[in-house]
Every structure is written in C-alpha cells, then in structure tokens.
Design an enzyme around this catalytic site. Structure first.
Site, PDB file in Angstrom:
ATOM      1  N   CYS A   1      37.355  48.882  43.800  1.00 30.23           N
ATOM      2  CA  CYS A   1      37.839  47.662  43.722  1.00 30.23           C
ATOM      3  C   CYS A   1      38.621  47.168  43.005  1.00 30.23           C
ATOM      4  O   CYS A   1      39.543  46.423  43.050  1.00 30.23           O
ATOM      5  CB  CYS A   1      36.580  46.848  44.263  1.00 30.23           C
ATOM      6  SG  CYS A   1      35.582  47.266  45.815  1.00 30.23           S
TER       7      CYS A   1
ATOM      8  N   CYS B   1      32.031  47.340  42.303  1.00 33.00           N
ATOM      9  CA  CYS B   1      32.861  48.736  42.970  1.00 33.00           C
ATOM     10  C   CYS B   1      33.991  48.959  41.987  1.00 33.00           C
ATOM     11  O   CYS B   1      34.818  48.182  41.607  1.00 33.00           O
ATOM     12  CB  CYS B   1      33.200  48.073  44.275  1.00 33.00           C
ATOM     13  SG  CYS B   1      34.397  49.031  45.045  1.00 33.00           S
TER      14      CYS B   1
END
Length: 279
Positions: free
Chosen positions: A38, A35
């Site tokens: 993230c 991600c």
C-alpha cells in the site's frame, strides 16, 4: 492534491464516493498503514490523480477504520483498488501494480478530452453555446458519431438547419441508426414548417374546430418552430373530438413526435392527456 485526492472515512463513503461518482469517476484505494505494498501504490495513485487533472478523483480509505465498507465491497486483501462510475464498481485490481499497468487501467475507463467536452456541454442552456462546445468535442474526437449527433441536436435547437443537415450528411449511410433517423425527421419537420401559412390555418380552426386537416398542418408548423406543447395540444384536440380515422392518425403522430421532442416536460404532459383521452 486536495482537488483530486482525498481521505474518506466510512461515514463519508456514500457522499464522497457514490454520489461523487455520478459526476466524475472515483478511484477508491483500500489501504492500511501496516501494508507494505500500500505504501508503494498510494503515492503512485496520488501522483496520477494530479497528473490526470480531474479526469478522476482518488478516494483513499483505511480499511481497518472502514471495515463495513470493506466488507460491503468484498475487500479480502489490500491494496484493493476499485473504480466507481455512476455509483457502481465498473472495474478493479488488487496489489501494487507498476505504473504502466495502472495507467492502462485508467485509460481504459476514463473519458477522453472529447468526451469531457461533450459532458460539459450538457449543462449549457444556450443552444448556440452548447453547439460550439460540441463542435470542439466532435473535432477533437475525429467525428465520433455520438458527439456529432448531439451537435446536430443542438444545431436544430438553435435553428441552424443547414449546419444540422451538413452534420447529418457526415454520418456514413451504413451507420445511420435510429438516433440519426429521428434527427433527420426533426430536420424535415422544421424545414416544412416555414412553408405553411399559420394565420390562415388558425382562422380555419376558429371557424371549424373539427377542421382536422388544418389542425394537423398547424401542429406541424408549431412543432417545426419548436413550440411542441402547442403542437401537441392540436393533435390532442383531434384525439378528443374524433372517433374515426383522424383520431388514429393524431395518436400515431403524437407517438412519433414524442420521440423527436427534446422537451421532456411537454412530452410527459401530452402522454398523460393522450392516455386519459384514449381510456
């Protein structure tokens, strides 16, 4: 960073997040290695965890490896950030927010320094030391009412009656709630106790176990000195021995004092006896 930020597996979640959040807010970051957002948010949260110095703990959870926990908290996209307090989610956000917005999110929920001092006072047994910690908290908060009232309670426990009275007077008349009135009643009870001759009252009761006037007076003296268990015993004796007006008066006085007594064990014991005597 180890003190304020930790990686949490699925098996550790209930201990490292739920249980811990009963002592300190826990910010849970659901992330995954693939991600991109993230990878932006995670180091920012780690930096803030250190900067906030223990006001919260950051728990980082790889959602790919903790799918049951992610499903339990309805994580549908990542990064997903949830703030736990007392075992429950109190707020959350999704996506890689900028630092200013993350700070605003945290500041809206985390205890300030005054509240942290108040919480730290809860574990101090010595009423003088507890009162000193609460004085610091009250001063730092600018006289926050909830902290001032806790300080008054500690001052009463320490039998610093003049200081307690002064603390009560700092609360404006329109803000004097049930908690204020309970502390005021306790202060008046303690002030009145010093005017009673306990030896003479005890002698009257020894001579006549049904001298209810003496029992009421001695109970007040004992309660004013903080000997709540002994005070409750005298009122319970009235409930047990009388079937008329004195019984009702003793029952009402017990109910009133249950709300004033800081000794929860004494209250629970007296409540059980009162229920037994009345039924």
């Amino acid at each position: 960073m180890r003190d304020f930020s930790l990686d949490v597996s699925e098996s550790e979640f209930d201990t490292a997040v739920i249980a811990l959040s009963r002592r300190v807010p826990v910010l849970v970051d659901f992330w995954a290695p693939w991600c991109g957002p993230c990878r932006t948010l995670k180091p920012l949260l780690e930096k803030l965890a250190v900067e906030y110095g223990g006001r919260f703990v950051l728990a980082k959870i790889n959602s790919d490896e903790a799918q049951a926990v992610a499903a339990r908290y309805a994580v549908r996209s990542i990064p997903a950030v949830k703030l736990f307090v007392n075992g429950e989610v109190v707020d959350e956000f999704a996506g890689a927010l900028p630092e200013g917005q993350v700070r605003a999110f945290l500041d809206g929920h985390l205890p300030d320094e005054a509240e942290r001092l108040r919480l730290s006072a809860e574990g101090i047994a010595d009423p003088l030391l507890r009162a000193e910690r609460l004085r610091q908290a009250a001063s730092l908060s600018g006289g926050r009412q909830s902290i001032v009232l806790e300080l008054v309670g500690a001052l009463l426990d320490a039998r610093l009656l003049e200081d307690a009275a002064a603390g009560l007077e700092t609360i404006a008349a329109q803000d004097r709630d049930e908690a204020w009135r309970s502390l005021k009643a306790r202060l008046e009870l303690m002030n009145g106790a010093s005017e009673l001759d306990e030896s003479a009252l005890a002698a009257r009761i020894d001579a006549d176990a049904k001298d209810f006037e003496a029992r009421f007076a001695l109970a007040a003296a004992l309660a004013g000195r903080g000997e709540w268990g002994a005070a409750f015993e005298h009122l319970l004796e009235v409930v047990l021995r009388d079937r008329a007006d004195a019984r009702g008066q003793a029952r009402d006085k017990l109910v009133e004092w249950f709300g004033l007594c800081p000794d929860t064990k004494a209250v629970m014991s007296a409540r059980r006896q009162l229920s037994m005597y009345l039924n």
